[in-house]
Design a protein around this motif. Structure first.
Motif, mmCIF file in Angstrom:
data_model
loop_
_atom_site.group_PDB
_atom_site.id
_atom_site.type_symbol
_atom_site.label_atom_id
_atom_site.label_comp_id
_atom_site.label_asym_id
_atom_site.label_seq_id
_atom_site.Cartn_x
_atom_site.Cartn_y
_atom_site.Cartn_z
ATOM 1 N N ILE A 57 76.282 51.425 69.073
ATOM 2 C CA ILE A 57 77.173 52.307 69.688
ATOM 3 C C ILE A 57 78.409 51.691 70.779
ATOM 4 C CG2 ILE A 57 77.746 54.293 71.113
ATOM 5 C CD1 ILE A 57 74.844 55.026 69.776
ATOM 6 N N LEU A 58 77.629 50.883 71.623
ATOM 7 C CA LEU A 58 78.584 50.289 72.496
ATOM 8 C C LEU A 58 79.458 49.181 72.020
ATOM 9 C CD1 LEU A 58 75.960 50.031 75.514
ATOM 10 C CD2 LEU A 58 77.944 51.285 75.664
ATOM 11 N N GLU A 59 78.876 48.380 70.803
ATOM 12 C CA GLU A 59 79.508 47.444 70.014
ATOM 13 C C GLU A 59 80.820 47.875 69.503
ATOM 14 O OE1 GLU A 59 78.960 44.397 66.437
ATOM 15 O OE2 GLU A 59 77.282 45.354 67.120
ATOM 16 N N LEU A 78 80.960 44.953 75.292
ATOM 17 C CA LEU A 78 80.432 43.991 74.322
ATOM 18 C C LEU A 78 79.325 43.476 75.113
ATOM 19 C CD1 LEU A 78 80.548 43.107 71.428
ATOM 20 C CD2 LEU A 78 82.539 41.440 72.349
ATOM 21 N N ASN A 79 79.551 42.714 76.469
ATOM 22 C CA ASN A 79 78.559 42.066 77.207
ATOM 23 C C ASN A 79 77.382 43.079 77.497
ATOM 24 O OD1 ASN A 79 79.360 39.722 77.902
ATOM 25 N ND2 ASN A 79 80.970 40.477 79.008
ATOM 26 N N ARG A 80 77.403 44.333 77.435
ATOM 27 C CA ARG A 80 76.232 45.191 77.616
ATOM 28 C C ARG A 80 75.597 45.483 76.295
ATOM 29 N NH1 ARG A 80 71.854 46.955 79.563
ATOM 30 N NH2 ARG A 80 71.527 49.270 79.655
ATOM 31 N N VAL A 94 72.696 38.689 68.757
ATOM 32 C CA VAL A 94 73.299 38.112 70.038
ATOM 33 C C VAL A 94 74.236 36.924 69.986
ATOM 34 C CG1 VAL A 94 72.552 37.162 72.271
ATOM 35 C CG2 VAL A 94 71.413 39.247 71.411
ATOM 36 N N ALA A 95 73.656 36.058 69.049
ATOM 37 C CA ALA A 95 74.409 34.854 68.910
ATOM 38 C C ALA A 95 75.782 35.114 68.303
ATOM 39 C CB ALA A 95 73.549 33.703 67.809
ATOM 40 N N ALA A 96 75.749 35.697 67.343
ATOM 41 C CA ALA A 96 77.043 36.247 66.602
ATOM 42 C C ALA A 96 78.025 37.008 67.690
ATOM 43 C CB ALA A 96 76.594 37.333 65.365
ATOM 44 N N LEU A 97 77.467 37.689 68.429
ATOM 45 C CA LEU A 97 78.568 38.398 69.205
ATOM 46 C C LEU A 97 78.981 37.372 70.410
ATOM 47 C CD1 LEU A 97 76.806 42.009 69.726
ATOM 48 C CD2 LEU A 97 78.865 41.475 68.134
ATOM 49 N N ARG A 98 78.068 36.747 70.873
ATOM 50 C CA ARG A 98 78.574 35.644 71.798
ATOM 51 C C ARG A 98 79.697 34.907 71.253
ATOM 52 N NH1 ARG A 98 72.746 34.415 74.429
ATOM 53 N NH2 ARG A 98 72.963 36.329 76.085
ATOM 54 N N ARG A 99 79.590 34.461 70.015
ATOM 55 C CA ARG A 99 80.743 33.799 69.217
ATOM 56 C C ARG A 99 82.080 34.313 69.704
ATOM 57 N NH1 ARG A 99 76.298 32.173 66.001
ATOM 58 N NH2 ARG A 99 76.975 33.615 64.411
ATOM 59 N N GLU A 100 82.025 35.749 69.442
ATOM 60 C CA GLU A 100 83.244 36.419 69.573
ATOM 61 C C GLU A 100 83.641 36.517 71.083
ATOM 62 O OE1 GLU A 100 83.314 40.333 67.997
ATOM 63 O OE2 GLU A 100 81.738 39.781 66.615
ATOM 64 N N LEU A 101 82.854 36.325 72.089
ATOM 65 C CA LEU A 101 83.360 36.142 73.308
ATOM 66 C C LEU A 101 84.428 35.141 73.469
ATOM 67 C CD1 LEU A 101 80.106 37.053 75.095
ATOM 68 C CD2 LEU A 101 81.903 38.528 74.920
ATOM 69 N N PRO A 102 85.398 35.414 74.379
ATOM 70 C CA PRO A 102 86.332 34.356 74.885
ATOM 71 C C PRO A 102 85.485 33.184 75.655
ATOM 72 C CG PRO A 102 86.973 36.451 76.163
ATOM 73 C CD PRO A 102 85.792 36.589 75.250
#
Length: 104
Positions: A57-59, A78-80, A94-102
């Motif tokens: 939901i947060l994503e 996104l960090n939460r 987690v790895a996939a979302l971290r790749r989206e972070l600036p």
């Protein structure tokens, strides 16, 4: 509709019905309603111990914020979500979302 009927009998499904309402409101362009439903759904999911549902939901809420130009709020959510996915053990997510972070 089916999920809403189930939610009346099983409170574990209420947050998912709220989440679907949030997504429908987002698609209908009802920004304030969708953000309220995302918030309520994530809070309820966390209260009931569904970290993985809260993370999803947060994503989705973060992606909406990013789409409407609220980047700092999007990054915070996104960090939460990443924290909750990590806590749940979803390391590939987690790895996939971290790749989206600036980077920086």
């Amino acid at each position: 509709r089916r999920l809403k009927r189930i939610a009346k009998r099983g409170p574990d499904f209420v947050h998912m019905a709220q989440f679907l309402d949030a997504e429908a409101a987002r698609l209908a362009g009802r920004d304030s309603l969708c953000l309220e439903r995302y918030r309520a759904a994530a809070e309820r999911a966390l209260r009931q111990g569904y970290r993985h549902h809260a993370a999803l939901i947060l994503e989705r809420q973060a992606r909406h914020y990013k789409q409407v130009g609220r980047v700092s709020e999007a990054l915070s959510l996104l960090n939460r979500a990443i924290e909750l996915y990590a806590d749940w053990g979803a390391h590939a997510k987690v790895a996939a979302l971290r790749r989206e972070l600036p980077q920086g």
